[in-house]
Design an enzyme around this catalytic site. Structure first.
Site, PDB file in Angstrom:
ATOM      1  N   ARG A  66       0.821  -1.217   0.000  1.00 22.76           N
ATOM      2  CA  ARG A  66       0.000   0.000   0.000  1.00 22.76           C
ATOM      3  C   ARG A  66       0.856   1.269   0.000  1.00 22.76           C
ATOM      4  O   ARG A  66       0.439   2.292  -0.530  1.00 22.76           O
ATOM      5  CB  ARG A  66      -0.929   0.002   1.223  1.00 22.76           C
ATOM      6  CG  ARG A  66      -1.898  -1.163   1.223  1.00 22.76           C
ATOM      7  CD  ARG A  66      -2.584  -1.287   2.559  1.00 22.76           C
ATOM      8  NE  ARG A  66      -1.613  -1.364   3.658  1.00 22.76           N
ATOM      9  CZ  ARG A  66      -1.909  -1.333   4.948  1.00 22.76           C
ATOM     10  NH1 ARG A  66      -3.161  -1.250   5.311  1.00 22.76           N
ATOM     11  NH2 ARG A  66      -0.972  -1.416   5.866  1.00 22.76           N
ATOM     12  N   LYS A 175       4.068 -18.672   6.911  1.00 24.69           N
ATOM     13  CA  LYS A 175       3.702 -19.114   8.254  1.00 24.69           C
ATOM     14  C   LYS A 175       3.356 -17.875   9.077  1.00 24.69           C
ATOM     15  O   LYS A 175       4.017 -16.864   8.880  1.00 24.69           O
ATOM     16  CB  LYS A 175       4.920 -19.838   8.786  1.00 24.69           C
ATOM     17  CG  LYS A 175       5.019 -20.079  10.252  1.00 24.69           C
ATOM     18  CD  LYS A 175       6.358 -20.667  10.602  1.00 24.69           C
ATOM     19  CE  LYS A 175       6.472 -20.907  12.071  1.00 24.69           C
ATOM     20  NZ  LYS A 175       6.626 -19.763  12.921  1.00 24.69           N
ATOM     21  N   LYS A 209      16.492 -25.610   5.859  1.00 23.46           N
ATOM     22  CA  LYS A 209      17.835 -25.747   6.434  1.00 23.46           C
ATOM     23  C   LYS A 209      18.430 -27.089   6.042  1.00 23.46           C
ATOM     24  O   LYS A 209      17.787 -28.128   6.191  1.00 23.46           O
ATOM     25  CB  LYS A 209      17.764 -25.671   7.969  1.00 23.46           C
ATOM     26  CG  LYS A 209      17.428 -24.306   8.503  1.00 23.46           C
ATOM     27  CD  LYS A 209      17.351 -24.372  10.020  1.00 23.46           C
ATOM     28  CE  LYS A 209      16.879 -23.072  10.612  1.00 23.46           C
ATOM     29  NZ  LYS A 209      17.811 -21.974  10.444  1.00 23.46           N
ATOM     30  N   ASP A 262       3.588 -20.594  17.678  1.00 27.56           N
ATOM     31  CA  ASP A 262       4.731 -20.075  16.931  1.00 27.56           C
ATOM     32  C   ASP A 262       5.737 -21.185  16.613  1.00 27.56           C
ATOM     33  O   ASP A 262       6.341 -21.190  15.544  1.00 27.56           O
ATOM     34  CB  ASP A 262       5.416 -18.976  17.770  1.00 27.56           C
ATOM     35  CG  ASP A 262       6.412 -18.171  16.963  1.00 27.56           C
ATOM     36  OD1 ASP A 262       6.173 -17.964  15.767  1.00 27.56           O
ATOM     37  OD2 ASP A 262       7.445 -17.752  17.524  1.00 27.56           O
ATOM     38  N   HIS A 267       7.507 -25.814  13.613  1.00 25.99           N
ATOM     39  CA  HIS A 267       8.869 -26.345  13.602  1.00 25.99           C
ATOM     40  C   HIS A 267       9.018 -27.667  14.358  1.00 25.99           C
ATOM     41  O   HIS A 267       9.626 -28.614  13.871  1.00 25.99           O
ATOM     42  CB  HIS A 267       9.843 -25.346  14.220  1.00 25.99           C
ATOM     43  CG  HIS A 267       9.865 -24.015  13.542  1.00 25.99           C
ATOM     44  ND1 HIS A 267       9.556 -23.853  12.213  1.00 25.99           N
ATOM     45  CD2 HIS A 267      10.168 -22.787  14.007  1.00 25.99           C
ATOM     46  CE1 HIS A 267       9.683 -22.570  11.905  1.00 25.99           C
ATOM     47  NE2 HIS A 267      10.040 -21.910  12.976  1.00 25.99           N
ATOM     48  N   LYS A 367      11.762 -19.291  24.861  1.00 21.67           N
ATOM     49  CA  LYS A 367      12.543 -18.064  24.689  1.00 21.67           C
ATOM     50  C   LYS A 367      13.295 -17.804  25.987  1.00 21.67           C
ATOM     51  O   LYS A 367      12.887 -18.276  27.040  1.00 21.67           O
ATOM     52  CB  LYS A 367      11.609 -16.891  24.397  1.00 21.67           C
ATOM     53  CG  LYS A 367      10.998 -16.985  23.012  1.00 21.67           C
ATOM     54  CD  LYS A 367      10.415 -15.661  22.595  1.00 21.67           C
ATOM     55  CE  LYS A 367       9.916 -15.717  21.164  1.00 21.67           C
ATOM     56  NZ  LYS A 367      10.987 -15.814  20.160  1.00 21.67           N
TER      57      LYS A 367
END
Ligand code: NDP
Length: 513
Positions: A66, A175, A209, A262, A267, A367
């Site tokens: 945009r 994703k 990977k 996530d 994964h 994390k």
């Protein structure tokens, strides 16, 4: 700790950069082209392909978003993106100049059919100018909520189907693919009303990977591992995807996402299915994806009771990473002070089939963990009769290191030199860097090249994505009903106590990579 030399004949050292065939000529249309993904990942990956000649010499990259921007401004921002995100590799200025010149920009809103008519005209002009053979690759790099509108406009503009018998149209969907089972199904329906499944490339960059693909190479390219790869010899499997970073600038996104969405749904289940997959009859998209689907369908479904016992959530609190004080999740900007979003998940996963019956796969992600590491550890059963008692002999483990130090390590016991029969734990290490050098292609470059060559082996199929969501959905449902708090873990640790108990209850413990 022993190590073996990577004894590789000169001729066997693959130059990863030259080992990939050039893609078909095509126009690549990136929606959301003013954004982070485009600049940090896609443009540098396309440059990597162009620089190593695995992008066809005839190509065009059309950015659509945009924001108002001229072609020249987009070309400048593309060149800047390459300089910033090229991982420090030397850049040939001529290559970069001619690469940036293939960029074109179309500004428009996703609700304006005229913007897509303009895009269509641009595509036709470029096709004629650069002989792109009518091949088109659409890349959805906008926030997911925008995907349905983009798809509807592509269809309205008559761009969804190839113009000729020998040309192709493909679409890459980023994703996260949906935020729960119902939305993933809905998104699949939306896409498949417009495109054939064979045109759709659902991307999870993890699969690009080399070391993730190496799981298949190790198992099916060698005769010595596969006979051990089953319940007769494997005690359990541990899969870890730990980050030392916190939520950084992504708190607003993370608050509505969490680690289960996530990382686990995508994964970790990808790694689980590749570690557990049956040998496919050949290495093509249908055979590999059929086998992956069978693993996902064999995962034992959780009930509310087994969610409570077999799945642990956690949230990082204040702590230290590498000696530095770091804030807790709830103290991060844009995070609610009473947030129950999980930044850690550990789960015991069972696979109900002949190969894996009663072999737990323990998976964890978090994390602000002690260190950044992604690995799959195959823990073998103890020797049936222990000759060397009292020597602290552990079981054998084969670790597939996916990041940061890519390689494979096999732990076993050897006699210590000297008169006495004393044993020590040693490891045989294979390092990707030592064996093949650092010429690894970025995951996005691999996957974009695959897509331009029509190879969907490393992309998700509709049924695979839905099977992964179907497996995690009972966890969301149970958490929604029950969860009022999340166990805290100090930043810089390996997660909450409850995560350790998941294994100690079974007489096992997490590896400390
Ligand atoms: P951004 O938030 O940077 O958005 C990309 C672009 O989309 C923006 O530049 C903006 O361009 C446009 N946009 C933003 N909001 C809207 C809206 N409401 N309506 C229409 N257009 C909008 O996203 P990212 O680039 O980070 O990510 C793009 C996609 O890739 C997402 O689906 C994300 O989940 C996925 N992804 C991203 C990764 C990353 O590392 N960034 C990694 C893995 C997946 P403009 O305003 O000019 O139209």
């Amino acid at each position: 700790m022993a190590s073996i030399t990577n004894d590789i004949a000169e001729t066997a050292v693959l130059d990863a950069r030259s080992s990939v065939a050039a893609a078909d000529p095509c126009a690549i249309v990136i929606f959301g082209a003013s954004g982070d993904l485009t600049h940090r990942k896609l443009i540098p990956a396309l440059f990597e392909l162009a620089a190593c000649r695995s992008l066809a010499s005839r190509f065009a990259i059309i950015g659509f978003a945009r924001s108002e921007m001229s072609d020249a401004a987009f070309q400048d921002s593309a060149a800047e993106a390459v300089r910033k995100n090229n991982g420090g590799c030397p850049i040939n200025d001529n290559d970069l100049r001619s690469f940036a010149q293939s960029f074109v920009y179309v500004a428009g809103d996703y609700d304006q059919p005229e913007a897509f008519e303009k895009l269509s005209r641009r595509l036709e002009e470029l096709d004629e100018e650069r002989h792109l053979e009518g091949n088109r690759l659409f890349y959805l790099a906008t926030p997911p909520a925008v995907y349905p509108r983009v798809i509807a406009q592509i269809q309205k503009a008559g761009l969804a189907q190839p113009a000729g018998d020998n040309s192709w149209v493909r679409i890459v969907v980023e994703k996260p693919f949906g935020h729960d089972l119902a939305s993933a199904r809905k998104l699949n329906r939306t896409i498949l009303e417009v495109f054939e499944e064979t045109q759709v490339y659902r991307i999870d960059h993890f699969l690009g990977k080399d070391t993730v693909q190496n799981l298949l190479a190790l198992r099916f390219g060698n005769g010595i591992f596969e006979p051990l790869w089953n319940r007769n010899y494997v005690d359990h499997v541990q899969i870890t995807a730990a980050e030392s970073l916190g939520v950084e600038q992504r708190a607003a996104f993370y608050e509505t996402t969490g680690a289960l969405r996530d990382m686990v749904q995508s994964h970790l289940l990808q790694l689980t299915s590749l570690a557990a997959i049956e040998p496919p009859s050949n290495f093509d998209a249908t055979a590999v994806r059929n086998e992956k689907l069978k693993v996902l369908q064999a995962l034992r479904p959780y009930t509310p009771e087994t969610v409570a016992t077999n799945v642990v959530a956690g949230q990082y609190a204040q702590g230290q990473i590498d000696g530095e004080d770091v804030a807790g999740y709830r103290q991060e900007p844009a995070v609610k002070s009473d947030s129950v979003t999980e930044t850690f998940v550990a789960a015991k996963v069972l696979i109900d089939n002949w190969r894996w019956a009663d072999v737990p796969f323990y998976i964890r992600t978090g994390k602000r963990m002690r260190r950044r590491v992604t690995e799959v550890a195959i823990n073998f059963r103890r020797a049936p009769h222990l000759l060397f008692r009292g020597q602290g002999i552990d079981t054998n483990t084969m670790v597939l290191n996916i990041q940061p130090e890519e390689g494979i390590s096999i732990g076993f016991h050897a006699k210590l030199p000297g008169q006495q029969m004393r044993l020590a734990h040693v490891a045989m290490d294979f390092s990707y860097l030592a064996a093949f050098g650092a010429s690894e292609r970025s995951a996005y470059a691999t996957l974009l090249n695959d897509c331009m060559r029509g190879d969907a082996t490393l992309f998700d199929r509709a049924d695979g994505v839905e099977a992964a969501w179907a497996f995690v959905q009972p966890i969301f449902d149970a958490w929604e009903r029950q969860r009022r708090s999340v166990p805290a873990y100090p930043a810089g640790s390996w997660g909450p106590r409850e995560g350790d108990e998941l294994l100690s209850r079974d007489g096992r413990h997490w590896r400390k990579p």
